[in-house]
Design a protein around this motif. Sequence first.
Motif, mmCIF file in Angstrom:
data_model
loop_
_atom_site.group_PDB
_atom_site.id
_atom_site.type_symbol
_atom_site.label_atom_id
_atom_site.label_comp_id
_atom_site.label_asym_id
_atom_site.label_seq_id
_atom_site.Cartn_x
_atom_site.Cartn_y
_atom_site.Cartn_z
ATOM 1 N N LEU A 90 11.931 2.680 0.466
ATOM 2 C CA LEU A 90 11.140 2.449 -0.742
ATOM 3 C C LEU A 90 11.900 1.486 -1.641
ATOM 4 O O LEU A 90 13.087 1.693 -1.913
ATOM 5 C CB LEU A 90 10.909 3.759 -1.498
ATOM 6 N N GLU A 91 11.219 0.445 -2.080
ATOM 7 C CA GLU A 91 11.806 -0.502 -3.022
ATOM 8 C C GLU A 91 10.912 -0.569 -4.256
ATOM 9 O O GLU A 91 9.839 0.047 -4.279
ATOM 10 C CB GLU A 91 11.954 -1.875 -2.363
ATOM 11 N N CYS A 92 11.324 -1.329 -5.268
ATOM 12 C CA CYS A 92 10.576 -1.337 -6.524
ATOM 13 C C CYS A 92 9.180 -1.942 -6.395
ATOM 14 O O CYS A 92 8.257 -1.506 -7.071
ATOM 15 C CB CYS A 92 11.362 -2.055 -7.615
ATOM 16 N N ASP A 93 8.998 -2.930 -5.514
ATOM 17 C CA ASP A 93 7.702 -3.601 -5.435
ATOM 18 C C ASP A 93 6.956 -3.381 -4.120
ATOM 19 O O ASP A 93 5.811 -3.802 -3.975
ATOM 20 C CB ASP A 93 7.873 -5.097 -5.673
ATOM 21 N N SER A 94 7.577 -2.730 -3.162
ATOM 22 C CA SER A 94 6.937 -2.422 -1.884
ATOM 23 C C SER A 94 7.843 -1.471 -1.110
ATOM 24 O O SER A 94 8.935 -1.141 -1.554
ATOM 25 C CB SER A 94 6.689 -3.695 -1.054
ATOM 26 N N SER A 95 7.363 -1.047 0.027
ATOM 27 C CA SER A 95 8.183 -0.252 0.925
ATOM 28 C C SER A 95 8.103 -0.913 2.291
ATOM 29 O O SER A 95 7.285 -1.804 2.511
ATOM 30 C CB SER A 95 7.701 1.200 0.976
ATOM 31 N N GLY A 102 12.458 -2.095 16.435
ATOM 32 C CA GLY A 102 12.844 -3.219 15.580
ATOM 33 C C GLY A 102 11.703 -3.828 14.785
ATOM 34 O O GLY A 102 11.951 -4.633 13.882
ATOM 35 N N ASP A 103 10.462 -3.503 15.101
ATOM 36 C CA ASP A 103 9.337 -4.025 14.327
ATOM 37 C C ASP A 103 9.479 -3.611 12.867
ATOM 38 O O ASP A 103 9.805 -2.454 12.572
ATOM 39 C CB ASP A 103 7.992 -3.487 14.838
ATOM 40 N N ARG A 104 9.237 -4.552 11.968
ATOM 41 C CA ARG A 104 9.274 -4.265 10.529
ATOM 42 C C ARG A 104 7.855 -4.405 9.977
ATOM 43 O O ARG A 104 7.176 -5.394 10.246
ATOM 44 C CB ARG A 104 10.217 -5.213 9.801
ATOM 45 N N ILE A 105 7.456 -3.425 9.184
ATOM 46 C CA ILE A 105 6.115 -3.401 8.608
ATOM 47 C C ILE A 105 6.251 -3.190 7.104
ATOM 48 O O ILE A 105 6.704 -2.132 6.652
ATOM 49 C CB ILE A 105 5.269 -2.264 9.226
ATOM 50 N N THR A 106 5.897 -4.210 6.322
ATOM 51 C CA THR A 106 5.937 -4.093 4.873
ATOM 52 C C THR A 106 4.678 -3.395 4.395
ATOM 53 O O THR A 106 3.572 -3.689 4.858
ATOM 54 C CB THR A 106 6.069 -5.483 4.205
ATOM 55 N N ILE A 107 4.862 -2.460 3.479
ATOM 56 C CA ILE A 107 3.753 -1.643 2.984
ATOM 57 C C ILE A 107 3.712 -1.777 1.467
ATOM 58 O O ILE A 107 4.649 -1.381 0.776
ATOM 59 C CB ILE A 107 3.948 -0.170 3.396
ATOM 60 N N GLY A 108 2.636 -2.362 0.975
ATOM 61 C CA GLY A 108 2.489 -2.563 -0.463
ATOM 62 C C GLY A 108 2.066 -1.283 -1.171
ATOM 63 O O GLY A 108 1.672 -0.297 -0.551
ATOM 64 N N TYR A 109 2.180 -1.322 -2.495
ATOM 65 C CA TYR A 109 1.772 -0.187 -3.322
ATOM 66 C C TYR A 109 0.382 -0.436 -3.901
ATOM 67 O O TYR A 109 0.038 -1.563 -4.263
ATOM 68 C CB TYR A 109 2.766 0.030 -4.470
ATOM 69 N N THR A 113 -2.284 3.556 -8.372
ATOM 70 C CA THR A 113 -1.557 4.808 -8.127
ATOM 71 C C THR A 113 -0.083 4.608 -7.810
ATOM 72 O O THR A 113 0.681 5.565 -7.818
ATOM 73 C CB THR A 113 -2.187 5.578 -6.951
ATOM 74 N N SER A 114 0.309 3.384 -7.497
ATOM 75 C CA SER A 114 1.678 3.046 -7.069
ATOM 76 C C SER A 114 2.092 3.761 -5.787
ATOM 77 O O SER A 114 3.274 3.875 -5.491
ATOM 78 C CB SER A 114 2.695 3.360 -8.188
ATOM 79 N N LEU A 115 1.125 4.239 -5.022
ATOM 80 C CA LEU A 115 1.423 4.889 -3.743
ATOM 81 C C LEU A 115 1.408 3.852 -2.621
ATOM 82 O O LEU A 115 0.625 2.906 -2.655
ATOM 83 C CB LEU A 115 0.390 5.980 -3.451
#
Length: 139
Positions: A90-95, A102-109, A113-115
Motif C-alpha cells: 500500500l502506498e499513498c496514491d496506489s497499491s 514476478g508480474d506486477r499489478i498496480t491497483i488504484g484507489y 472511498t480510497s479503497l
Amino acid sequence: MDSGCSKSVSPCLADFVPGSLNDLATPLSMDGIAGRLVAHQKGRLRYEVLNDSGGISILECDGYHLPDLKIRLFSPQILLAEQQGGKYVLECDSSYLVMANGDRITIGYHRQTSLPVIRGFHNVLATAKSLALEGVSEE
C-alpha cells in the motif's frame, strides 16, 4: 482488493472456475461490513487482470459464494499464501501486487472511498474484442 477480508468472496457464480464449486458440509457464517452472511459453497475464484507490462495475469484462489453480497472481495493475502510468494504493498496514491511469478499489478484507489479497486475479467481478450467491435459500423 481487500486486505482486511480473511476469505475471498463473490456473489457471482460466473467468477468461479467451472466445476469447482462444492457444497460445504457445514455452512460458513461470515461477519463483516455487510452484516452476517452465510456461505453454502466454496470453489476457485478466477479473474484475469491487466498487469503493468500490458500482459494478462491470472488471480485465482479459493473463495466462497455469497449470493447476498453486493460486491466482490478478494483477499490478497490468501492469493499470496496459495502462491507461496509475492507481496501486496500500500502506498499513498496506489497499491500494487507482485505475484510469485514476478508480474506486477498496480491497483488504484477509488476516488470517494480510497479503497483499492481492480478491474477483473472472466476473459480479457474477449472483452477487448467486444469493445473494439462496438466502434465498428457495418456498411
